[in-house]
Scaffold this motif. Structure first.
Motif, short mmCIF file in Angstrom:
data_model
loop_
_atom_site.label_atom_id
_atom_site.label_comp_id
_atom_site.label_asym_id
_atom_site.label_seq_id
_atom_site.Cartn_x
_atom_site.Cartn_y
_atom_site.Cartn_z
N LEU A 178 0.83 -1.21 0.00
CA LEU A 178 0.00 0.00 0.00
C LEU A 178 0.86 1.24 0.00
N ASP A 179 1.91 1.25 0.82
CA ASP A 179 2.82 2.38 0.89
C ASP A 179 3.49 2.59 -0.46
N PHE A 180 3.82 1.49 -1.12
CA PHE A 180 4.46 1.58 -2.44
C PHE A 180 3.52 2.22 -3.45
N LEU A 181 2.26 1.78 -3.48
CA LEU A 181 1.30 2.34 -4.43
C LEU A 181 1.07 3.82 -4.20
N LYS A 182 1.17 4.26 -2.93
CA LYS A 182 0.94 5.67 -2.60
C LYS A 182 2.25 6.47 -2.61
N SER A 183 3.33 5.85 -3.11
CA SER A 183 4.64 6.51 -3.22
C SER A 183 5.15 6.98 -1.87
N GLY A 184 4.76 6.28 -0.82
CA GLY A 184 5.25 6.64 0.51
C GLY A 184 4.55 7.83 1.12
N ILE A 185 3.47 8.30 0.50
CA ILE A 185 2.74 9.46 1.00
C ILE A 185 1.68 8.99 1.99
N ALA A 186 1.74 9.48 3.21
CA ALA A 186 0.81 9.05 4.27
C ALA A 186 -0.54 9.74 4.08
N THR A 187 -1.33 9.26 3.14
CA THR A 187 -2.62 9.89 2.85
C THR A 187 -3.56 9.75 4.04
N ARG A 188 -4.40 10.77 4.25
CA ARG A 188 -5.29 10.82 5.40
C ARG A 188 -6.76 10.71 5.02
N ASN A 189 -7.03 10.64 3.73
CA ASN A 189 -8.41 10.55 3.26
C ASN A 189 -8.89 9.11 3.37
N PRO A 190 -9.88 8.80 4.22
CA PRO A 190 -10.31 7.40 4.42
C PRO A 190 -10.78 6.73 3.14
N ALA A 191 -11.55 7.46 2.33
CA ALA A 191 -12.07 6.86 1.10
C ALA A 191 -10.95 6.52 0.14
N PHE A 192 -9.95 7.39 0.03
CA PHE A 192 -8.83 7.13 -0.88
C PHE A 192 -8.00 5.96 -0.38
N ASN A 193 -7.78 5.88 0.93
CA ASN A 193 -7.02 4.75 1.48
C ASN A 193 -7.74 3.43 1.22
N ALA A 194 -9.07 3.43 1.38
CA ALA A 194 -9.84 2.21 1.10
C ALA A 194 -9.75 1.85 -0.37
N LEU A 195 -9.75 2.86 -1.23
CA LEU A 195 -9.62 2.64 -2.67
C LEU A 195 -8.29 1.98 -3.00
N ILE A 196 -7.20 2.49 -2.43
CA ILE A 196 -5.87 1.95 -2.70
C ILE A 196 -5.74 0.53 -2.15
N GLU A 197 -6.36 0.26 -1.02
CA GLU A 197 -6.31 -1.10 -0.45
C GLU A 197 -6.95 -2.11 -1.41
N GLU A 198 -8.08 -1.74 -2.01
CA GLU A 198 -8.71 -2.67 -2.95
C GLU A 198 -7.88 -2.80 -4.22
N ILE A 199 -7.33 -1.69 -4.71
CA ILE A 199 -6.50 -1.75 -5.91
C ILE A 199 -5.29 -2.64 -5.67
#
Length: 534
Positions: A178-199
């Motif tokens: 997950l950290d890799f997909l987000k380029s190490g950016i600690a995103t705080r948006n719950p909906a976006f984090n859930a989106l990345i987890e499924e991706i």
């Protein structure tokens, strides 16, 4: 009441064989099951093929001699080829499905030391999938063979939830992905984090096409490349990442670029060309702005995705390419399908996994961590560390997260803004004067976004709603709807219109979804975005 132990295993046609008294000097895996002092086997389900009937009878007699209390059931299986995976698994699956398992009275151990490698794998899979509700049993010979020495055995429970250490390692691996997909950016948006987890789960488990939608600059191309790099790190792809923006493909060159061509296929085709689909063989093909493809290219792409083969331009021989397709678009392909601009069958094929990446303005919580990430990146590019002072950062964040900041170019706008601030910073510090100048520059950049829509003239609703509906509406509702339609018609898309209309209340909501709020408002009057946008 203690559970009875039932062992299920194949006859070892080589390891279990032996005749005469000397066979008792030899380690025989199946016989050794009943020779352990600390293990009592109440029943043995001994699987074998009919050509080994004599050996099966011999093993049953020897087990009855060594352990009279053990019941041996001989199970003859009909297999033409014990090395054919499909046949072996099918026969075992059919037998397991009709077997009367009673886990409340018996515990089941699957013996995987004997049988062909194919049979051992099938037994493993059936136990892992809980078709056999038990654990694996692995037996090993003694270091020095002598009569009565049964060797050793080990039980392997495939329920990973029992292994805290393994579970922690799997969780850590998922966090890393997950950290890799987000380029190490600690995103705080719950909906976006859930989106990345499924991706993340889909990227590692599926080779089916993936569709990424969202406004320009939302990060579709970057995410597609990160998905490819994640799959490559797990050895799931061996080929390259091939990216093309379909908006740059025009005319005859579009098909040639994608599918290749034969020499002489058209004027200028002086040599054969492989095409990008063949270049992506074994890897990932990212088609950005797929909605810009012509209908002919869409038909050719559908065949290539479904059948993994296609005809290069000017060729009468098919070529093959096995790639995973990731498509990106800022358009609403559903509307394009309705308008005949995009093939319905291709849309259905690429829409199995569809994800909408929200624009930056819809993720105000993530602006600060993205700024921190961009500061680190700029430091590497400029060769010097740059930081905000406290007042300057607070000022910039207030502006960046307010309704004034339209972030029309999304992360591209933010990256350009931070780059300017870092370049102009004195002594490695970004101060209030630099921030105020940057805010002025951004207001100028976006000044044509909202004012026209906010002051747009009202729209005549007669062409949108039936006369009886208009007659039943209060003047307040008619005036409000007319103004909303005016904003829609002067906005680029649903999200932009929603951002303009809810410019104050959106900042007070934990989850911002301007497009959804506007869509629901229009639905009250039986209208869609396409109707409102004209």
């Amino acid at each position: 009441m203690s559970l009875k132990t039932v062992v299920i295993g194949f006859l070892g046609t080589q390891l279990d064989s032996g005749r005469g008294a000397g066979r008792w000097e030899k380690w025989r895996p199946t016989v050794s099951l009943v020779q352990h002092e600390d293990m009592q086997v109440h029943r043995l389900e001994l699987l074998y093929t009919r050509q080994h009937q004599a050996l099966a009878d011999q093993i049953r007699q020897d087990i009855e001699t060594a352990s009279p209390e053990t019941e041996v059931r001989l199970v003859a299986l009909e297999m033409a080829d014990p090395w054919d995976f499909g046949e072996v698994y099918g026969v075992l699956y059919d037998w397991v499905k009709q077997y009367p398992f009673r886990p409340e009275q018996e515990r089941y151990w699957t013996h995987i030391t004997t049988g062909t490698h194919v049979a051992q794998i099938c037994m493993f899979l059936l136990t892992e999938a809980r078709h056999i509700p038990g654990v694996l049993l692995q037996t090993s010979p003694p270091r020095k063979q002598r009569a009565g020495n049964p060797g050793s055995y080990a039980l392997i429970d495939l329920d990973l939830s029992r292994y805290d250490g393994l579970a922690q390692r799997f969780e850590a691996a998922q966090r890393d992905a997950l950290d890799f997909l987000k380029s190490g950016i600690a995103t705080r948006n719950p909906a976006f984090n859930a989106l990345i987890e499924e991706i993340e789960r889909v990227a590692l488990r599926s080779k089916a096409p993936i569709l990424l939608t969202g406004p320009t600059g939302a990060g579709k191309s970057h995410l597609a490349r990160r998905m490819y790099e994640l799959k490559k790190s797990r050895h799931q792809v061996a080929g390259d990442f091939v990216e093309v923006n379909c908006a740059t493909l025009h005319g005859d060159g579009a098909a040639s670029t994608l599918f290749g061509h034969k020499k002489g296929a058209f004027t200028g085709a002086v040599t054969d060309r492989a095409g990008l689909l063949r270049t992506a063989h074994g890897g990932v093909l990212f088609l950005d702005e797929i909605g810009e493809l012509g209908l002919d290219e869409q038909a050719m792409l559908l065949k290539a995705v479904e059948e993994k083969r296609f005809y290069p331009v000017g060729s009468d021989r098919e070529v093959q390419s096995d790639f995973q397709l990731i498509a990106g678009t800022h358009r609403d392909l559903r509307a394009d399908v309705r308008g005949g601009r995009f093939r319905e069958d291709l849309f259905a094929r690429i829409n199995l996994w569809s994800y909408h990446l929200p624009g930056l303005a819809q993720r105000p919580q993530d602006i600060e961590p993205n700024i921190d990430h961009l500061l680190v990146r700029s430091a590497a590019e400029l060769g010097r560390s740059v930081r905000f002072n406290a007042e300057a950062k607070a000022l910039y964040l207030r502006f960046a997260q307010s309704h004034e900041a339209h972030w029309r170019g999304n992360f591209r706008d933010l990256a350009a803004s931070v780059t300017r601030l870092c370049t102009l910073a004195e002594g490695g510090r970004i101060g209030t004067p630099q921030v105020e100048a940057e805010m002025h520059r951004l207001r100028w950049l976006w000044q044509d976004d909202a004012p026209e829509s906010q002051s747009a003239e009202a729209v005549d609703l007669a062409g949108l709603l039936p006369a009886e509906t208009l007659d039943a509406m209060d003047l307040f509702d008619r005036l409000q709807l007319s103004s909303v339609i005016a904003v829609c018609r002067s906005s680029r898309n649903l999200s932009d219109a929603g951002r303009t209309l809810f410019d104050r209340s959106r900042t007070q909501r934990a989850v911002i979804n301007d497009a959804d709020r506007l869509r629901k408002y229009l639905q009250k009057f039986g209208l869609r975005w396409e109707d409102a946008a004209g």
